[in-house]
Design an enzyme around this catalytic site. Sequence first.
Site, short mmCIF file in Angstrom:
data_model
loop_
_atom_site.label_atom_id
_atom_site.label_comp_id
_atom_site.label_asym_id
_atom_site.label_seq_id
_atom_site.Cartn_x
_atom_site.Cartn_y
_atom_site.Cartn_z
N SER A 187 0.80 -1.23 0.00
CA SER A 187 0.00 0.00 0.00
C SER A 187 0.83 1.28 0.00
O SER A 187 0.39 2.30 -0.51
CB SER A 187 -0.95 0.00 1.19
N HIS A 215 -5.65 -3.77 -1.52
CA HIS A 215 -5.49 -2.71 -2.53
C HIS A 215 -5.58 -3.24 -3.95
O HIS A 215 -5.50 -2.47 -4.91
CB HIS A 215 -4.16 -1.98 -2.34
N LYS A 246 -12.42 -0.35 0.42
CA LYS A 246 -11.66 0.40 -0.57
C LYS A 246 -12.41 0.36 -1.90
O LYS A 246 -13.43 1.03 -2.04
CB LYS A 246 -10.23 -0.14 -0.67
C1 LIG Z 1 -3.08 -3.97 2.80
C2 LIG Z 1 -4.16 -3.64 3.78
N1 LIG Z 1 -4.69 -4.64 4.51
C3 LIG Z 1 -5.66 -4.41 5.41
C4 LIG Z 1 -6.16 -3.13 5.61
C5 LIG Z 1 -7.24 -2.91 6.62
O1 LIG Z 1 -8.46 -2.74 5.97
P1 LIG Z 1 -9.77 -2.40 6.78
O2 LIG Z 1 -9.95 -0.92 6.70
O3 LIG Z 1 -10.86 -3.16 6.11
O4 LIG Z 1 -9.55 -2.89 8.18
C6 LIG Z 1 -5.65 -2.07 4.86
C7 LIG Z 1 -6.15 -0.70 5.10
O5 LIG Z 1 -5.50 0.28 5.06
C8 LIG Z 1 -4.63 -2.34 3.93
O6 LIG Z 1 -4.08 -1.35 3.21
#
Ligand SMILES: Cc1ncc(COP(=O)(O)O)c(C=O)c1O
Length: 399
Positions: A187, A215, A246
């Site tokens: 990310s 992502h 997202k």
């Molecule tokens: C790679 C990744 N995994 C997990 C998450 C967590 O997502 P959530 O907002 O659904 O908890 C994010 C959020 O920023 C993320 O970028």
Amino acid sequence: MSNPLEQRIAPQLEQFIAEGTYKRLNYLDSPQAPRVRMEGRGEVIILSSNNYLGLSNEPAVVRAGKEGLDRFGAGTASVRFICGTFTVHRSLEAACARLVGTPAALSFVSAWNANEAVPGTLLTEEDLVISDQLNHASIIDGVRLAKAITKCQTAVYQHGDLADLGAKLTAARHRRVKMVITDGIFSMEGSIAKLPDLVELCRKHDAVLVVDDSHATGVLGKTGRGTAEHFGMVGQVDIITSTLGKALGGAAGGFVAASAEICDYLTQRARPQLFSNALPPTVAASSLASIEYLETHPERVVALRDNARYFRDQLLGAGFKPLPGETPIIPVILGETAAAIRMSDLLLAEGVFVTGFGYPVVPQGQARVRCQISATHTRDDLDQALTAFRKIGRQLQLI
Ligand SMILES: Cc1ncc(COP(=O)(O)O)c(C=O)c1O
């Protein structure tokens, strides 16, 4: 009179302000979209949202959420196995599995919870979990939690370094289950995991591969099915975790997609399932509608890719040096945290919202502004943002 905890954190907060690393929340008074109304700023162009497909304000998605609320009410007021689970959750989970190409899926209130649930529920003290150095914080914490709960062995491999991962898997060959966890798209870098190599290595070592596609879902692959589709490998990843917060509507929620046995075991044993409420039905309904929208509108994925390529090329043409890549995450490295926050502030004054990220979100000395492009940005939106980038880039002597 403040308590000892407040006495400790108050000077730290002052220090954040003094060193220019204090995060100020910006309040929006309109739906998430390429242009939003920001309190005290008026209309600004958003270049920092994960709303990759523009679905968070898509009429069919919003309508489905409202209908979900009307049909199911606000929620069950308890956890799923105690108080019943809504039929919309079953439909959503079937759609998640269909989208990413696994036999089953199980929803969670966040991808954070999904990432916590996977190693902490599935591993034991006989096992090992190995995580990429640059994995998302939810994976890092999920691995730490797994170690505390299950006493499994844990390790971290150098980012994307298959030789290091291979050596660690060889050293751990006597472990019963070896689990490898990676982000699909990293990310903060916008780079894509080397899935073909990872699958091959995991097969060689009889390891279970987990890919967090938060992502990548809706973003990678011809039809947005994620990292596996990008590499023509749908069906070859053992466990996929992803978010509904997202590209898939942007509300909240996450899921684990895997075999029926793994999803069933998580239903029986995952603590975030057993001790926390399910997704609100309005979110389950709008997320389901987002997946159905994606399945019938692959042109959104094409538009996202075109927009990302255009913005990246224009930034390069202006003299910026974004990290190389092909995803809609386009980071420009600035060095110190204060520099990233300053650039972000100056861009916001020009009506462009791009977040600056510093330590500890990214390594020391690699603070950055991270641009994120949406399928629904118009060329006008992108050109206006680029004009602001050129102006601030010259002012800060970056170009
Ligand atoms: C790679 C990744 N995994 C997990 C998450 C967590 O997502 P959530 O907002 O659904 O908890 C994010 C959020 O920023 C993320 O970028």
